[in-house]
Design an enzyme around this catalytic site. Structure first.
Site, PDB file in Angstrom:
ATOM      1  N   ASP A 176      -6.828   1.265   0.742  1.00  0.00           N
ATOM      2  CA  ASP A 176      -6.952   1.339   2.195  1.00  0.00           C
ATOM      3  C   ASP A 176      -8.395   1.010   2.562  1.00  0.00           C
ATOM      4  O   ASP A 176      -9.173   0.556   1.713  1.00  0.00           O
ATOM      5  CB  ASP A 176      -6.544   2.725   2.703  1.00  0.00           C
ATOM      6  N   LYS A 200       0.827  -1.205   0.000  1.00  0.00           N
ATOM      7  CA  LYS A 200       0.000   0.000   0.000  1.00  0.00           C
ATOM      8  C   LYS A 200       0.863   1.258   0.000  1.00  0.00           C
ATOM      9  O   LYS A 200       0.638   2.182  -0.778  1.00  0.00           O
ATOM     10  CB  LYS A 200      -0.939   0.000   1.206  1.00  0.00           C
TER      11      LYS A 200
END
Length: 212
Positions: free
Chosen positions: A138, A120
Site C-alpha cells: 500500500d 493488494k
C-alpha cells in the site's frame, strides 16, 4: 542496502513486535476479506466502526446477503465509496456461496476473480488469513521500502517483487505488517519521526529529521 543491514532491521522489528497483525477487526477469513474490501481509501478505524454494526449478527456470506444491498449500504455509508463497495460485497458473497461453499478461497486467482478484490486485497487475505508469505504494498509500504532503501522500486509491483526477493525468509510472513505499521506510525509521509525510529541508524534516507 546490504543483506546484513536488512536482516538487522527485521530482527529489531521482530523483537519489538513478535506477532504483528492487521488492525482490522475480524473473526474469520470471510470477515477479514470483507473488512479489507471496505478499507480501500478508508482508515482501519472507520472500517472497524462500520463492521461492528453488522459482523456480530450478519458476519457470514449468507448473513450479508440477508441484509441485502440497502441494508448493507446503510451500515457502511460512513466509509468512502460505500455504494460501490456494497455492490461488490453483495456480489462477492453470492459468488462465495455459489462457487466456494461459502468459504474464502486460498488462491490468488480465485480471490482476484471476486468483485472488488485486486492484487493488494488478495495478498492481505492470503497473508493474514492463511499465512502465505505475500506482501500487500500500500502507500505506507511503498514509501518505507523506497525511503529506507530496503527495496526501492518505481511501481507497487516492483516494490512487492523486490521485497519478496530481498527480505530474509524467516521474516517474510510477518514483514507486511512490520513495514506497514512502521509507515503508519513512524515513517509517516510528511515528516518522518526519525528520533523515535528504532532503525534510524540503519535507514538510508538522506533527509532524516534527526540525522545520524
Amino acid at each position: 542496502m546490504n543483506k546484513s543491514k536488512r536482516h538487522e532491521i527485521f530482527s529489531r522489528w521482530q523483537a519489538a513486535n513478535p506477532a504483528p497483525t492487521t488492525e482490522l477487526n475480524f473473526d474469520n477469513p470471510f470477515q477479514l476479506l470483507i473488512a479489507v474490501m471496505l478499507s480501500a481509501q478508508a482508515t482501519d478505524k472507520s472500517v472497524n466502526i462500520a463492521t461492528a454494526r453488522f459482523f456480530p449478527t450478519h458476519g457470514t456470506p449468507q448473513g450479508i446477503l440477508a441484509l441485502g444491498l440497502d441494508g448493507l449500504t446503510d451500515h457502511i455509508k460512513t466509509i468512502g465509496l460505500f455504494k460501490t463497495k456494497a455492490r461488490n460485497v453483495i456480489e462477492t458473497c453470492r459468488i462465495l456461496i455459489e462457487q466456494h461453499d461459502g468459504q474464502v478461497p486460498e488462491t490468488r486467482e480465485a480471490l482476484e476473480a471476486l468483485p472488488g478484490v485486486g492484487r493488494k486485497t488478495a495478498n492481505v487475505v492470503l497473508n493474514t488469513a492463511f499465512g502465505h508469505p505475500t506482501i500487500a504494498v500500500d502507500t505506507h509500504i511503498f514509501r518505507v521500502a523506497n525511503r529506507t532503501g530496503i527495496a526501492p522500486g518505481k511501481t507497487v509491483l516492483d516494490v512487492e517483487k523486490r521485497l519478496e526477493r530481498v527480505i530474509p525468509k524467516e521474516f517474510l510472513v510477518d514483514s507486511h505488517h512490520w513495514i506497514l505499521l512502521h509507515g503508519r506510525y513512524i515513517c509517516v509521509a510528511r515528516k518522518p519521526k526519525c528520533p523515535q525510529c528504532g532503525i534510524a541508524d540503519l535507514c538510508e534516507y538522506k533527509q532524516k529529521t534527526n540525522p545520524y
